[in-house]
Design a protein around this motif. Structure first.
Motif, PDB file in Angstrom:
ATOM      1  N   GLU A 174      -7.806 -61.465 -17.796  1.00 14.46           N
ATOM      2  CA  GLU A 174      -9.001 -62.096 -18.371  1.00 14.46           C
ATOM      3  C   GLU A 174      -9.792 -62.836 -17.295  1.00 14.46           C
ATOM      4  N   LEU A 175      -9.076 -63.580 -16.447  1.00 18.14           N
ATOM      5  CA  LEU A 175      -9.733 -64.322 -15.369  1.00 18.14           C
ATOM      6  C   LEU A 175     -10.402 -63.377 -14.375  1.00 18.14           C
ATOM      7  N   ALA A 176      -9.750 -62.266 -14.077  1.00 18.70           N
ATOM      8  CA  ALA A 176     -10.334 -61.291 -13.154  1.00 18.70           C
ATOM      9  C   ALA A 176     -11.627 -60.719 -13.742  1.00 18.70           C
ATOM     10  N   LEU A 177     -11.586 -60.392 -15.049  1.00 15.21           N
ATOM     11  CA  LEU A 177     -12.771 -59.866 -15.720  1.00 15.21           C
ATOM     12  C   LEU A 177     -13.885 -60.915 -15.740  1.00 15.21           C
ATOM     13  N   HIS A 219       7.949 -63.234 -21.880  1.00 17.76           N
ATOM     14  CA  HIS A 219       6.777 -63.589 -22.667  1.00 17.76           C
ATOM     15  C   HIS A 219       5.758 -64.338 -21.797  1.00 17.76           C
ATOM     16  N   LEU A 220       6.244 -65.284 -20.982  1.00 12.22           N
ATOM     17  CA  LEU A 220       5.360 -66.030 -20.108  1.00 12.22           C
ATOM     18  C   LEU A 220       4.721 -65.114 -19.074  1.00 12.22           C
ATOM     19  N   GLU A 221       5.480 -64.171 -18.549  1.00 13.29           N
ATOM     20  CA  GLU A 221       4.934 -63.213 -17.578  1.00 13.29           C
ATOM     21  C   GLU A 221       3.831 -62.378 -18.221  1.00 13.29           C
ATOM     22  N   GLU A 222       4.056 -61.956 -19.475  1.00 13.66           N
ATOM     23  CA  GLU A 222       3.033 -61.188 -20.189  1.00 13.66           C
ATOM     24  C   GLU A 222       1.781 -62.050 -20.387  1.00 13.66           C
ATOM     25  N   GLU A 223       1.970 -63.322 -20.776  1.00 11.62           N
ATOM     26  CA  GLU A 223       0.847 -64.236 -20.971  1.00 11.62           C
ATOM     27  C   GLU A 223       0.099 -64.446 -19.651  1.00 11.62           C
ATOM     28  N   VAL A 224       0.853 -64.657 -18.571  1.00 17.97           N
ATOM     29  CA  VAL A 224       0.241 -64.838 -17.252  1.00 17.97           C
ATOM     30  C   VAL A 224      -0.526 -63.582 -16.862  1.00 17.97           C
ATOM     31  N   SER A 225       0.067 -62.431 -17.134  1.00 21.22           N
ATOM     32  CA  SER A 225      -0.578 -61.160 -16.832  1.00 21.22           C
ATOM     33  C   SER A 225      -1.883 -61.003 -17.604  1.00 21.22           C
ATOM     34  N   LEU A 226      -1.842 -61.328 -18.922  1.00 21.44           N
ATOM     35  CA  LEU A 226      -3.040 -61.237 -19.760  1.00 21.44           C
ATOM     36  C   LEU A 226      -4.108 -62.213 -19.253  1.00 21.44           C
TER      37      LEU A 226
END
Length: 168
Positions: free
Chosen positions: A27-30, A16-23
């Motif tokens: 978002e940060l990249a965008l 779950h944390l990996e998914e959150e970090v990925s999201l």
């Protein structure tokens, strides 16, 4: 078995944390990409503004230079016009003495025409020339003053805006 349950629960939280970090990373990249684009647009706008400011400054300098040149170039013929108008007035005085002796030898109609021209038309024309020259001299002086004001360095100073706006 409790250890396995905790391990499974930890694994689930880790995913779950990996998914959150990925999201969040996406978002940060965008957001970073958008900021880069805005920064590029701002830099382009600033460069464009600097070009416009330089062009405006050059245009203002050209106008002031033109005004200075024109005011000086117009002054010489104006001085000549004023001088010749003065010469005409002096010549009219000289002519008056001769004219007074000649008038009795002319017909009534000729005397009337010459008297009208000499006493009314010519003085009125000379008066118009003088008044126009004086008005033009004032306009040339105003142009020259404007060109000189444009060359002065601005000296900014602080103003108490509260004192200006309180009475309102």
């Amino acid at each position: 078995s409790q250890i396995q349950e905790r391990d499974a629960e930890l694994e689930m939280h880790r995913k779950h944390l990996e998914e959150e970090v990925s999201l969040r990373t996406a978002e940060l990249a965008l957001t970073n990409e958008q900021l880069q684009q805005e920064l590029t647009e701002r830099r382009n706008a600033e460069r464009k503004l600097e070009r416009y400011a330089a062009q405006l400054k050059q245009s203002n300098e050209d106008v002031l230079s033109f005004a200075y040149i024109v005011s000086h170039d117009l002054r010489a013929p104006l001085v000549s016009i004023m001088g010749f108008a003065g010469e005409l007035q002096l010549a009219l005085r000289d002519i008056e003495t001769v004219l007074d002796r000649c008038l009795p030898h002319l017909s009534e109609e000729e005397r009337a025409r010459i008297t009208e021209a000499y006493r009314n038309d010519v003085p009125e024309a000379v008066k118009f020339i003088n008044s126009s020259a004086i008005r033009m001299d004032g306009q040339i002086s105003a142009i020259l003053t404007l060109s000189r004001l444009g060359r002065r360095e601005l000296k900014p100073y602080q103003i108490d805006m509260r004192a200006l706006t309180e009475p309102l």
